[in-house]
Write a protein that holds these residues in place. Structure first.
Motif, short mmCIF file in Angstrom:
data_model
loop_
_atom_site.label_atom_id
_atom_site.label_comp_id
_atom_site.label_asym_id
_atom_site.label_seq_id
_atom_site.Cartn_x
_atom_site.Cartn_y
_atom_site.Cartn_z
N PRO A 77 -5.85 6.25 1.63
CA PRO A 77 -6.67 5.27 2.34
C PRO A 77 -8.11 5.79 2.51
CG PRO A 77 -4.66 5.80 3.56
CD PRO A 77 -4.81 6.84 2.50
N LEU A 110 1.65 8.17 2.68
CA LEU A 110 1.30 7.59 3.97
C LEU A 110 2.42 7.85 4.98
CD1 LEU A 110 -0.28 4.01 3.60
CD2 LEU A 110 -1.25 5.99 4.76
N THR A 150 -2.87 2.34 12.27
CA THR A 150 -3.86 1.72 11.39
C THR A 150 -3.55 0.26 11.16
OG1 THR A 150 -4.08 3.84 10.20
CG2 THR A 150 -5.02 1.88 9.16
N THR A 192 -9.59 -0.71 0.70
CA THR A 192 -8.67 0.14 1.44
C THR A 192 -8.28 1.42 0.71
OG1 THR A 192 -7.70 -1.94 2.25
CG2 THR A 192 -6.50 0.06 2.76
N VAL A 193 -8.32 1.39 -0.63
CA VAL A 193 -7.71 2.45 -1.44
C VAL A 193 -8.79 3.23 -2.20
CG1 VAL A 193 -6.12 2.93 -3.34
CG2 VAL A 193 -5.61 1.10 -1.70
N PHE A 205 -9.33 -1.39 9.03
CA PHE A 205 -10.07 -1.49 7.77
C PHE A 205 -10.81 -2.82 7.70
CE2 PHE A 205 -7.46 2.06 6.60
CZ PHE A 205 -8.24 2.74 5.67
N PHE A 239 -4.10 -2.10 8.46
CA PHE A 239 -4.52 -2.23 7.06
C PHE A 239 -4.78 -3.69 6.68
CE2 PHE A 239 -2.26 1.87 6.85
CZ PHE A 239 -3.21 2.63 6.17
N TYR A 264 -10.20 6.17 4.89
CA TYR A 264 -10.48 6.24 6.32
C TYR A 264 -11.94 6.57 6.61
CZ TYR A 264 -5.56 6.04 7.79
OH TYR A 264 -4.27 5.64 8.05
N LEU A 272 0.82 -1.20 0.00
CA LEU A 272 0.00 0.00 0.00
C LEU A 272 0.86 1.26 0.00
CD1 LEU A 272 -2.86 -0.98 2.47
CD2 LEU A 272 -2.92 -0.96 -0.03
#
Length: 494
Positions: free
Chosen positions: A126, A68, A76, A146-147, A141, A78, A128, A61
């Motif tokens: 991300p 990030l 986080t 996620t993206v 997540f 992920f 969020y 990621l």
């Protein structure tokens, strides 16, 4: 060797990825967009920009999202979302009807394609706000998603258009392609209507990426069935099936779920077509934490059957099946803090009340006695011994009801209560033309139609009944890139 010419029909995500890939291979590329420049981008411009991608961990990621920070990574979880996870989800939610070859390509090429898009200037971040909840000071997540693109769908269109301009791709607006030019051997161009004039544009290959047929009321009713003329169109008004028609007119093979579509819970009083000023804000996707009731006051779906990602695209159809094509989503104060940002927009049909009895009188079109009876039965059936946890399928459900809730079942007993009225919003249709692994369109004898490629929503065979959230944009990017690359390579080799 002369430079090949590729024409791309459409200017959304799939089309622009095709254009960039063809240009990367040295082709001269012309993009023909039916909409004017202010309304460019097809359905892409109306999405929130989530893109499902297979990744093994946070290091993958970070390569997609180099901004990030170490602090964000430390705070986080992920997790991972492997190729096997992605393929399993795609197979499961399509009831194992997805074309295995195309599904495999979509999954395996998801990460390389997003990496390629990043190199073209697309910025990812991300999700969020919509896909993570904070538990014990750490974001977690859920649902394999996620993206997203920074700036959502409009941002994606801007990034890709800027890349196209930078790399020498020509885009013409207000240019509606009405038919394909073809001979016995291959497709050799398109007929386009622009500024009231019709002309022919010749090319070595054509990529069709003009979206589904969801904005065509007559086709919706013909293929999806009764009442679909009453659905709201979430996105662009320009996706009327032009690409489908011109391909079928020259013998392309239709395939996929022509009676199926992606359809969600959508603001009851939204306009007929999408509004770029509101974008995806008309959606209402926090229903797993409340209940949905129809005009009789009765629940009709398992709101907690799975994560929202895996149910929202099919529940719009269920809402359309209800009396007068609407439902109310009802929440109490235990969960209202979990409601997504789209519940806060100005253009929303919302009622609040301190008691259930008062709320029942405010639910327009709903039998108040039926609603109160339903809530009493529902509250009594909730297993409160199981802890509520929005990050996982917590198993906190009901028992003994005609329609049980499997996860995230909370009693409705803490006012003030909030309710939101929704109808069906159609996103895109699942039926389309048949392609092979090189994104070549196949004819009804299953032979490739020379010079014709397709990508995005007008390709059939990938999604049936439902789809995993975020896989639509990824599908368009993956097969758009493949289509453009092979269109340029094939023509260059001739």
């Amino acid at each position: 060797m002369t430079t090949s010419r590729v024409i791309v029909v459409g200017a959304g995500n799939a089309a622009l990825c095709a254009a960039l890939a063809a240009r990367e291979k040295g082709a001269e590329v012309l993009v023909l967009e039916r909409a004017d420049q202010d309304r460019r981008g097809g359905n892409t411009a109306f999405t929130a920009g989530a893109m499902r991608v297979a990744y093994d961990g946070v290091d993958d990621l970070r390569r997609l999202m180099p901004d990030l920070t170490d602090e964000e990574v430390a705070n986080t979880d992920f997790g991972s979302y492997t190729s096997e996870d992605f393929l399993d989800d795609l197979a499961r939610v399509t009831e194992y009807r997805t074309d295995p070859d195309l599904a495999g390509i979509l999954v395996e090429q998801s990460y390389p394609t997003l990496s390629w898009m990043r190199d073209k200037g697309v910025k990812f971040m991300p999700i969020y706000g919509r896909q993570a909840f904070k538990v014990d000071g750490k974001f977690k997540f859920w649902g394999g998603l996620t993206v997203e693109v920074n700036g959502g769908g409009p941002g994606l269109v801007d990034y890709l258009c800027k890349a196209a301009e930078r790399e020498g791709v020509k885009i013409e607006y207000g240019a509606r392609v009405v038919s394909l030019i073809h001979g016995d051997d291959s497709v050799t161009g398109v007929r386009v209507k622009q500024n009231g004039q019709t002309r022919d544009e010749l090319a070595d290959a054509v990529v069709l990426a003009s979206g589904g047929f969801q904005a065509n009321t007559e086709w919706r009713t013909r293929y999806l069935g009764p009442s679909w003329d009453l659905a709201k169109v979430r996105g662009t008004m320009f996706n009327t099936g032009d690409g489908h028609k011109m391909a079928l007119d020259i013998g392309a093979s239709p395939t996929g779920n022509w009676s199926g579509c992606h359809a969600v819970g959508w603001e009851r009083n939204a306009p007929e077509f999408g509004d770029l000023a509101v974008g995806d804000g008309f959606q209402k996707h926090s229903y797993p934490f409340g209940i949905l009731v129809n005009a009789h006051g009765k629940r009709f779906v398992d709101e907690g059957a799975d994560f929202r990602n895996y149910t929202y695209a099919k529940y719009g159809r269920r809402i359309l099946e209800q009396p007068n094509q609407f439902a109310w989503q009802v929440f109490d104060q235990k969960v209202t803090h979990l409601l997504r940002d789209e519940y806060k927009i100005r253009q929303v049909t919302k009622v609040t009340a301190p008691t259930l009895e008062a709320l029942a009188q405010k639910l327009e079109g709903v039998d108040p006695d039926g609603f109160l009876e339903e809530v009493r039965a529902y509250n009594a059936a909730v297993d409160t011994s199981v802890e509520f946890n929005p990050n996982v399928k917590d198993g906190r459900g009901t028992s003994g009801l005609p329609v049980n809730k499997t996860n995230w079942a909370n009693t409705l007993d803490e006012g003030p209560f909030e309710a939101y009225q929704v109808t069906c919003g159609i996103t895109f249709t699942f039926g389309g033309v048949r392609i092979n692994s090189n994104a070549q369109v196949l004819d009804t004898d299953m032979n490739p139609i020379s010079g014709l490629y397709a990508a995005g929503e007008l390709v059939g065979g990938i999604f049936y009944f439902n789809y995993p959230g975020g896989s639509g944009l990824t599908n368009g990017s993956v097969f758009g890139r493949i289509a453009g690359s092979h269109a340029a390579e094939q023509t260059a080799a001739v």
